[in-house]
Design an enzyme around this catalytic site. Structure first.
Site, PDB file in Angstrom:
ATOM      1  N   MET A 297       5.046  -4.816   6.333  1.00 19.27           N
ATOM      2  CA  MET A 297       5.130  -6.134   6.974  1.00 19.27           C
ATOM      3  C   MET A 297       6.229  -6.380   7.921  1.00 19.27           C
ATOM      4  O   MET A 297       7.086  -6.654   7.641  1.00 19.27           O
ATOM      5  CB  MET A 297       5.471  -7.140   5.694  1.00 19.27           C
TER       6      MET A 297
ATOM      7  N   HIS B 213       2.856   1.476  -4.747  1.00 16.30           N
ATOM      8  CA  HIS B 213       2.925   0.316  -3.679  1.00 16.30           C
ATOM      9  C   HIS B 213       4.180   0.138  -2.980  1.00 16.30           C
ATOM     10  O   HIS B 213       4.992  -0.298  -3.775  1.00 16.30           O
ATOM     11  CB  HIS B 213       2.248  -0.852  -4.334  1.00 16.30           C
TER      12      HIS B 213
ATOM     13  N   SER C 270       3.785  -2.320  -7.512  1.00 18.24           N
ATOM     14  CA  SER C 270       4.754  -2.415  -6.187  1.00 18.24           C
ATOM     15  C   SER C 270       6.122  -2.214  -6.667  1.00 18.24           C
ATOM     16  O   SER C 270       6.862  -2.712  -7.585  1.00 18.24           O
ATOM     17  CB  SER C 270       4.743  -3.862  -5.730  1.00 18.24           C
TER      18      SER C 270
ATOM     19  N   MET D   7      -4.266 -10.599   0.624  1.00 17.93           N
ATOM     20  CA  MET D   7      -3.038 -11.131   0.396  1.00 17.93           C
ATOM     21  C   MET D   7      -3.296 -12.527  -0.575  1.00 17.93           C
ATOM     22  O   MET D   7      -3.949 -13.465  -0.178  1.00 17.93           O
ATOM     23  CB  MET D   7      -1.961 -11.584   1.463  1.00 17.93           C
TER      24      MET D   7
ATOM     25  N   HIS E 129       2.484  -0.548   2.315  1.00 20.58           N
ATOM     26  CA  HIS E 129       2.333  -1.801   3.133  1.00 20.58           C
ATOM     27  C   HIS E 129       3.199  -2.520   3.887  1.00 20.58           C
ATOM     28  O   HIS E 129       4.350  -2.800   3.708  1.00 20.58           O
ATOM     29  CB  HIS E 129       2.155  -2.760   1.668  1.00 20.58           C
TER      30      HIS E 129
ATOM     31  N   ASP F 214      -3.154  -8.294  -3.667  1.00 17.42           N
ATOM     32  CA  ASP F 214      -1.763  -8.391  -3.593  1.00 17.42           C
ATOM     33  C   ASP F 214      -1.214  -9.612  -3.857  1.00 17.42           C
ATOM     34  O   ASP F 214      -1.109 -10.302  -2.771  1.00 17.42           O
ATOM     35  CB  ASP F 214      -1.263  -7.465  -2.414  1.00 17.42           C
TER      36      ASP F 214
ATOM     37  N   MET G 170       9.318  -4.527   4.790  1.00 20.45           N
ATOM     38  CA  MET G 170       9.632  -5.834   5.253  1.00 20.45           C
ATOM     39  C   MET G 170      10.646  -5.580   6.301  1.00 20.45           C
ATOM     40  O   MET G 170      11.498  -5.065   6.115  1.00 20.45           O
ATOM     41  CB  MET G 170      10.034  -6.686   4.056  1.00 20.45           C
TER      42      MET G 170
ATOM     43  N   ASP H  50       6.458  -1.891  -0.384  1.00 19.40           N
ATOM     44  CA  ASP H  50       6.354  -3.064   0.454  1.00 19.40           C
ATOM     45  C   ASP H  50       7.339  -2.997   1.571  1.00 19.40           C
ATOM     46  O   ASP H  50       8.657  -2.890   1.070  1.00 19.40           O
ATOM     47  CB  ASP H  50       6.765  -4.147  -0.323  1.00 19.40           C
TER      48      ASP H  50
HETATM   49  C1  DX5 Z   1       4.563  -9.486  -1.317  1.00 20.17           C
HETATM   50  C2  DX5 Z   1       4.386  -7.896  -1.617  1.00 20.17           C
HETATM   51  C3  DX5 Z   1       3.732  -7.716  -2.997  1.00 20.17           C
HETATM   52  C4  DX5 Z   1       4.620  -8.048  -4.471  1.00 20.17           C
HETATM   53  C5  DX5 Z   1       3.725  -8.410  -4.983  1.00 20.17           C
HETATM   54  O1  DX5 Z   1       4.990  -9.579   0.028  1.00 20.17           O
HETATM   55  O2  DX5 Z   1       3.409  -7.477  -0.700  1.00 20.17           O
HETATM   56  O3  DX5 Z   1       3.343  -6.477  -2.990  1.00 20.17           O
HETATM   57  O4  DX5 Z   1       5.580  -7.047  -4.564  1.00 20.17           O
HETATM   58  O5  DX5 Z   1       4.970  -8.988  -6.390  1.00 20.17           O
HETATM   59  P1  DX5 Z   1       4.204  -9.611  -7.409  1.00 20.17           P
HETATM   60  O6  DX5 Z   1       3.053  -8.653  -8.070  1.00 20.17           O
HETATM   61  O7  DX5 Z   1       5.388  -9.628  -8.376  1.00 20.17           O
HETATM   62  O8  DX5 Z   1       3.437 -10.812  -6.882  1.00 20.17           O
HETATM   63 ZN    ZN Z   2       2.520  -5.520  -0.953  1.00 16.81          ZN
END
Ligand code: DX5
Ligand code: ZN
Length: 236
Positions: A76, A41, A16, A145, A74, A187, A45, A43
């Site tokens: 969110m 990956h 990620s 998750m 991903h 994840d 947000m 993320d």
């Molecule tokens: C959290 C993200 C993850 C995050 C994982 O909301 O969706 O993808 O980056 O990070 P680690 O591996 O550090 O928990």
């Molecule tokens: Zn993620």
């Protein structure tokens, strides 16, 4: 459908970029590809569905020319649908969203596939697997998750293991009955010391942010940690 490897017995490691150096993103994604990552990956947000704000389609498009491996987006965000064409155009290969964030998850899954991407559904630690009941035919990936979404570097929630076992049973029953393959991704908080248990519980696709990007890459650190994660997963 864009080209994505589909060996169902494979272990896929998806670093990620949430924990990457954002000032050097092109270099960072090239480094993880060279180090053996299977996917990038991303993320996304929105400070609405989750209490953090990260990146949009422009950044996805900016990293796309730097790697050949699939980009695993991903989302969110809430609402979801308007962003799907934008991320597909920006070069995403997989797009995953949270069912609570879409008024019509069936429609959203269809929309993702219509845009040539693989469609994923992400379930928070407190979200029941029951939402899958009428959606299995439209899924290419299920993401469980193992932290509450919003931040990297959180601790793995142990109850995810039992949930993964049930999800694996449902997926296997679905494919045994002639259904399409569905990847099972996990994840949050994945490290070399827990990935074997996570694999044993049924996951085949592993997101790792801080575990990968926390290693300095100047002496091949990303390669070492990705290899270590894969080797440990193979023990599972
Ligand atoms: C959290 C993200 C993850 C995050 C994982 O909301 O969706 O993808 O980056 O990070 P680690 O591996 O550090 O928990
Ligand atoms: Zn993620």
């Amino acid at each position: 459908m864009q080209h994505v490897s589909d060996r169902s017995s494979a272990i896929r490691i998806a670093p990620s970029i949430l924990s990457a150096d954002f000032a050097r993103l092109g270099e960072e994604v090239r480094a993880i590809e060279a180090a053996g990552a299977d996917m990038v990956h991303v993320d996304v947000m929105d400070n609405h569905y989750v209490p953090n704000l990260t990146i949009g389609p422009l950044v996805c498009a900016a990293i796309r020319p730097h790697v050949r491996i699939p980009i695993d987006v991903h989302l969110m965000v809430q609402p979801v649908d308007a962003l799907i064409p934008l991320f597909a155009k920006a070069g995403a290969n997989l797009i995953t969203f949270h069912p609570e964030a879409s008024l019509h998850p069936d429609r959203t899954l269809t929309l993702i596939r219509e845009h040539g991407c693989r469609a994923g559904l992400a379930l928070n630690p407190a979200t029941s697997l029951s939402v899958l009941e009428h959606l299995m035919d439209k899924l290419d990936m299920l993401l469980l998750m193992s932290v509450n979404p919003g931040f990297g570097g959180q601790q793995f929630i142990a109850s995810t293991l039992a949930k993964l076992t049930v999800a694996r049973e449902r997926i296997d029953a679905h494919t045994a009955a002639g259904g399409q393959p569905i990847w099972l991704q996990v994840d949050g908080g994945i490290k070399p010391d827990n990935i074997a248990a996570v694999k044993r519980a049924g996951a085949d696709t592993f997101v790792a942010g801080s575990a990968v990007f926390g290693a300095a890459d100047d002496d091949g650190g990303y390669r070492t940690v990705i290899r270590h994660l894969r080797q440990q997963a193979q023990q599972g």
